[in-house]
Design an enzyme around this catalytic site. Structure first.
Site, mmCIF file in Angstrom:
data_model
loop_
_atom_site.group_PDB
_atom_site.id
_atom_site.type_symbol
_atom_site.label_atom_id
_atom_site.label_comp_id
_atom_site.label_asym_id
_atom_site.label_seq_id
_atom_site.Cartn_x
_atom_site.Cartn_y
_atom_site.Cartn_z
ATOM 1 N N ASN A 117 4.272 -11.970 2.026
ATOM 2 C CA ASN A 117 3.421 -11.935 0.827
ATOM 3 C C ASN A 117 3.680 -13.021 -0.210
ATOM 4 O O ASN A 117 2.791 -13.374 -0.960
ATOM 5 C CB ASN A 117 3.420 -10.536 0.210
ATOM 6 C CG ASN A 117 4.775 -10.092 -0.266
ATOM 7 O OD1 ASN A 117 5.798 -10.595 0.198
ATOM 8 N ND2 ASN A 117 4.799 -9.163 -1.186
ATOM 9 N N GLY A 174 11.494 -7.193 2.831
ATOM 10 C CA GLY A 174 10.454 -6.673 3.715
ATOM 11 C C GLY A 174 10.335 -5.168 3.567
ATOM 12 O O GLY A 174 10.676 -4.599 2.524
ATOM 13 N N SER A 175 9.878 -4.523 4.622
ATOM 14 C CA SER A 175 9.575 -3.089 4.525
ATOM 15 C C SER A 175 10.848 -2.239 4.642
ATOM 16 O O SER A 175 11.819 -2.645 5.285
ATOM 17 C CB SER A 175 8.592 -2.714 5.645
ATOM 18 O OG SER A 175 9.168 -3.021 6.896
ATOM 19 N N GLU A 204 15.756 -6.207 -0.127
ATOM 20 C CA GLU A 204 14.706 -6.109 -1.159
ATOM 21 C C GLU A 204 13.496 -5.487 -0.473
ATOM 22 O O GLU A 204 12.809 -6.154 0.298
ATOM 23 C CB GLU A 204 14.365 -7.505 -1.710
ATOM 24 C CG GLU A 204 15.529 -8.231 -2.350
ATOM 25 C CD GLU A 204 15.876 -7.725 -3.736
ATOM 26 O OE1 GLU A 204 15.026 -7.060 -4.366
ATOM 27 O OE2 GLU A 204 17.005 -7.974 -4.190
ATOM 28 N N LEU A 205 13.253 -4.199 -0.751
ATOM 29 C CA LEU A 205 12.265 -3.455 0.045
ATOM 30 C C LEU A 205 11.035 -3.057 -0.776
ATOM 31 O O LEU A 205 10.798 -3.589 -1.847
ATOM 32 C CB LEU A 205 12.958 -2.245 0.681
ATOM 33 C CG LEU A 205 14.281 -2.565 1.404
ATOM 34 C CD1 LEU A 205 14.936 -1.301 1.939
ATOM 35 C CD2 LEU A 205 14.084 -3.582 2.515
ATOM 36 N N CYS A 246 5.213 -6.389 -3.751
ATOM 37 C CA CYS A 246 6.148 -5.262 -3.694
ATOM 38 C C CYS A 246 6.128 -4.437 -4.975
ATOM 39 O O CYS A 246 6.384 -3.248 -4.946
ATOM 40 C CB CYS A 246 7.554 -5.747 -3.389
ATOM 41 S SG CYS A 246 8.059 -7.074 -4.464
ATOM 42 N N GLU A 268 3.806 3.520 0.257
ATOM 43 C CA GLU A 268 3.449 2.189 -0.256
ATOM 44 C C GLU A 268 2.124 1.765 0.357
ATOM 45 O O GLU A 268 2.036 1.552 1.569
ATOM 46 C CB GLU A 268 4.544 1.185 0.114
ATOM 47 C CG GLU A 268 4.249 -0.192 -0.414
ATOM 48 C CD GLU A 268 5.306 -1.227 -0.036
ATOM 49 O OE1 GLU A 268 5.868 -1.147 1.069
ATOM 50 O OE2 GLU A 268 5.548 -2.123 -0.859
HETATM 51 P P1 NAD Z 1 8.104 -6.483 7.469
HETATM 52 O O1 NAD Z 1 9.264 -5.599 7.221
HETATM 53 O O2 NAD Z 1 7.103 -6.096 8.469
HETATM 54 O O3 NAD Z 1 8.605 -7.935 7.883
HETATM 55 C C1 NAD Z 1 9.512 -8.664 7.093
HETATM 56 C C2 NAD Z 1 10.304 -9.592 7.988
HETATM 57 O O4 NAD Z 1 11.136 -8.827 8.846
HETATM 58 C C3 NAD Z 1 9.459 -10.485 8.880
HETATM 59 O O5 NAD Z 1 10.015 -11.773 8.920
HETATM 60 C C4 NAD Z 1 9.577 -9.803 10.231
HETATM 61 O O6 NAD Z 1 9.428 -10.688 11.312
HETATM 62 C C5 NAD Z 1 10.997 -9.297 10.170
HETATM 63 N N1 NAD Z 1 11.308 -8.184 11.092
HETATM 64 C C6 NAD Z 1 10.474 -7.250 11.588
HETATM 65 N N2 NAD Z 1 11.153 -6.388 12.387
HETATM 66 C C7 NAD Z 1 12.443 -6.787 12.373
HETATM 67 C C8 NAD Z 1 13.638 -6.299 12.980
HETATM 68 N N3 NAD Z 1 13.619 -5.228 13.767
HETATM 69 N N4 NAD Z 1 14.785 -6.956 12.749
HETATM 70 C C9 NAD Z 1 14.821 -8.030 11.941
HETATM 71 N N5 NAD Z 1 13.729 -8.541 11.333
HETATM 72 C C10 NAD Z 1 12.549 -7.926 11.549
HETATM 73 O O7 NAD Z 1 7.409 -6.720 6.030
HETATM 74 P P2 NAD Z 1 6.078 -7.525 5.646
HETATM 75 O O8 NAD Z 1 4.892 -6.754 6.125
HETATM 76 O O9 NAD Z 1 6.190 -8.954 6.008
HETATM 77 O O10 NAD Z 1 6.164 -7.459 4.057
HETATM 78 C C11 NAD Z 1 5.750 -6.348 3.338
HETATM 79 C C12 NAD Z 1 6.907 -5.510 2.861
HETATM 80 O O11 NAD Z 1 7.853 -6.305 2.153
HETATM 81 C C13 NAD Z 1 6.467 -4.445 1.884
HETATM 82 O O12 NAD Z 1 7.131 -3.238 2.154
HETATM 83 C C14 NAD Z 1 6.893 -5.023 0.545
HETATM 84 O O13 NAD Z 1 7.063 -4.092 -0.474
HETATM 85 C C15 NAD Z 1 8.176 -5.685 0.908
HETATM 86 N N6 NAD Z 1 8.544 -6.675 -0.104
HETATM 87 C C16 NAD Z 1 9.592 -6.410 -0.955
HETATM 88 C C17 NAD Z 1 9.914 -7.314 -1.959
HETATM 89 C C18 NAD Z 1 11.054 -7.085 -2.912
HETATM 90 O O14 NAD Z 1 11.476 -8.034 -3.553
HETATM 91 N N7 NAD Z 1 11.566 -5.887 -3.054
HETATM 92 C C19 NAD Z 1 9.175 -8.482 -2.077
HETATM 93 C C20 NAD Z 1 8.118 -8.700 -1.191
HETATM 94 C C21 NAD Z 1 7.817 -7.801 -0.211
#
Ligand code: NAD
Length: 479
Positions: A157, A233-234, A253-254, A287, A381
């Site tokens: 994002n 990420g998530s 950071e989720l 996020c 979310e």
């Molecule tokens: P995602 O968790 O699907 O992917 C994030 C990253 O993790 C990607 O690079 C993906 O390839 C990698 N990944 C996926 N499975 C993995 C595994 N098993 N092992 C290691 N890496 C793996 O998230 P997304 O859809 O790209 O982003 C959206 C999420 O990110 C939302 O939940 C959002 O709230 C969160 N987010 C949090 C913040 C924060 O600062 N707290 C900021 C931005 C986004």
């Protein structure tokens, strides 16, 4: 784009651009056309990148703070010169409206500048050893030292600024990095690798390996040479990472379903435009997206009327259009999920005040009212252009509902009452409380991180540096 002319990208290891054995097609989220072919890197290539980062650590460790700072300053300068190219790339691969993508680039320049400054401020402290009986005649002080290779895994994002939040503090503190960007947004990371090389970053300090998250992530998690995982990420992936990273340092950071509270003593002229921006910036794929708004009875009707009027002026369209406020969601799967959640809310009796329509890959800005707290659009979310505005009769109820979430990233409150503001500040169980501001506000130097399912650890350059370094104590006996 014609298949024959599709740009085939390379990965970046040890300062070299390398081809891979297989590729995936990167789709434009807005029109589903193919933008580029991206290496589907192998586990072997990930290991090669870790080896390059491990080797480069000695070079990085030998650089002085002012040399590291100068690289980061040059990076900020180059980013300023190449700002429009970066904005166009973000907009293309993430379907981020171009004017929003430009804001992200502007913030990323600041992120690099903050890192350039913080590189010079890695202070330790002196310890008054004679405070302990038996420790007289000793001088002691701490120093902060880098830890080595950092594995960075980033989401789609904010393809530039959230990568900068890992890469810039890692460089500032003398570490090396292996970056695994999101599958949907690798182009910006690859561009950044070139920019950092041009800024004088030694080869091997930043390595970018594109491809499948689970496959490449598992190599990063298992390799002993990787000393820290910094993940954004998530929550689902975050939990998995935590359970598999052994004794490595870890920052997560989720996600969140951030809430905004509107007190009866709120300044609605300020609150309404900010709340609309918080709900619909980048189609809610932020996020700290303003997902829930709890409004006091006394001002509910007024707030809702003004909010919906303002939402109807938002321009929906192509990310390339200079006027567009809201464009496509990231992929058809995400669109399907959001629509399913909206349908479920409709069946449970939620009122649709605006939006809820599908236009190509877009979901029009959706405003819901009277939504049961058990609905997914409230308690999970949503990560889409959806906001829920529910009525409350007491501020304590709004605080209770805000805290009822499994998440705890940011929360905001608009109130002119000092007492209410402080009560909320004390009682909200989140990482950051914003008073007379939306929860979607973030500045890049502030400490930033979640509680509960929103994560572990902090970012914000100075705070990220703390997490990317170790504190060493040195004691000198000198009687
Ligand atoms: P995602 O968790 O699907 O992917 C994030 C990253 O993790 C990607 O690079 C993906 O390839 C990698 N990944 C996926 N499975 C993995 C595994 N098993 N092992 C290691 N890496 C793996 O998230 P997304 O859809 O790209 O982003 C959206 C999420 O990110 C939302 O939940 C959002 O709230 C969160 N987010 C949090 C913040 C924060 O600062 N707290 C900021 C931005 C986004």
């Amino acid at each position: 784009m014609n298949k024959a002319t599709v740009d085939r990208k390379s990965i970046f290891i040890g300062g070299q651009w390398k081809t891979s054995s297989s590729y995936y097609e990167l789709q434009n989220p807005y029109d589903l056309s193919t933008i580029a072919e991206i290496p589907l890197s192998t586990k072997g290539e990930m290991e090669e990148a870790i080896a390059a980062a491990d080797q480069a650590y000695a070079i990085m460790k030998a650089l002085s703070a002012h040399e590291r700072s100068a690289i980061l300053r040059r990076a900020a300068q180059l980013l300023e010169e190449r700002a429009e190219q970066f904005a166009q790339t973000i907009s293309l691969e993430a379907a981020k409206p171009i004017k929003t993508a430009r804001i992200e680039v502007g913030r990323s320049i600041q992120t690099f500048l903050f890192a350039a400054e913080e590189a010079k401020r890695m202070y330790g402290e002196s310890i008054p050893m004679d405070a302990a009986k038996g420790a007289e005649g000793k001088i002691a002080f701490t120093v902060r030292e880098p830890i080595g290779v950092i594995g960075a895994i980033t989401p789609f994002n904010f393809p530039l600024n959230l990568v900068a939040h890992k890469v810039a503090p890692a460089i500032a503190s003398g570490n090396t990095i292996v970056l695994k960007p999101a599958e949907q947004t690798p182009l910006t990371s690859l561009k950044l690798a070139q920019l950092l090389q041009d800024a004088g970053l030694p080869d091997g300090v930043l390595n970018v390996v594109t491809g499948d998250g689970p496959a490449l992530g598992s190599v990063l998690l298992q390799d002993e040479r990787v000393k820290k995982i910094s993940f954004t990420g998530s929550p689902e992936v975050g939990k998995l990472i935590r359970s598999q990273s052994g004794l490595k340092k870890i920052t997560l950071e989720l996600g969140s379903n951030s809430a905004l509270i509107i007190d009866r003593q709120a300044d609605l002229d300020q609150a309404v435009p900010k709340a609309v921006a918080g709900a619909f910036t980048y189609a809610g794929q932020v996020c700290i997206h303003t997902q829930r708004i709890y409004v006091h009875d006394d001002v509910y009707d007024d707030f809702v009327q003004r909010f919906v009027e303002s939402v109807k002026t938002l321009k929906v369209g192509a990310p390339t259009d200079e006027q567009t406020d809201v464009s496509a969601v990231i992929n058809p799967r995400s669109q399907r999920r959001i629509i399913d959640w909206l349908e479920e809310a409709r069946r449970s009796g939620a009122t649709f005040l605006a939006g809820g329509e599908v236009q190509g890959q877009i979901i029009t800005p959706t405003v819901l009212a009277n939504v049961d707290e058990s609905q997914k659009v409230v308690c999970q979310e949503v990560f889409g252009p959806v906001v829920v505005i529910n009525r409350v009769s007491l501020m304590d109820e709004a605080i209770r509902l805000t805290n009822q979430s499994r998440y705890g990233l940011n929360a905001g409150i608009f109130t002119e009452s000092l007492n209410t503001a402080f009560r909320a500040a004390r009682q909200l169980h989140v990482g950051q409380v914003l008073i007379n501001e939306i929860p979607t506000f973030r500045a890049d130097h502030m400490p930033y991180g979640g509680v509960k399912d929103s994560g572990v650890g902090k970012e914000g350059i100075r705070y990220a540096i703390q997490e990317m370094t170790e504190e060493k104590l040195i004691v000198i006996h000198n009687e």
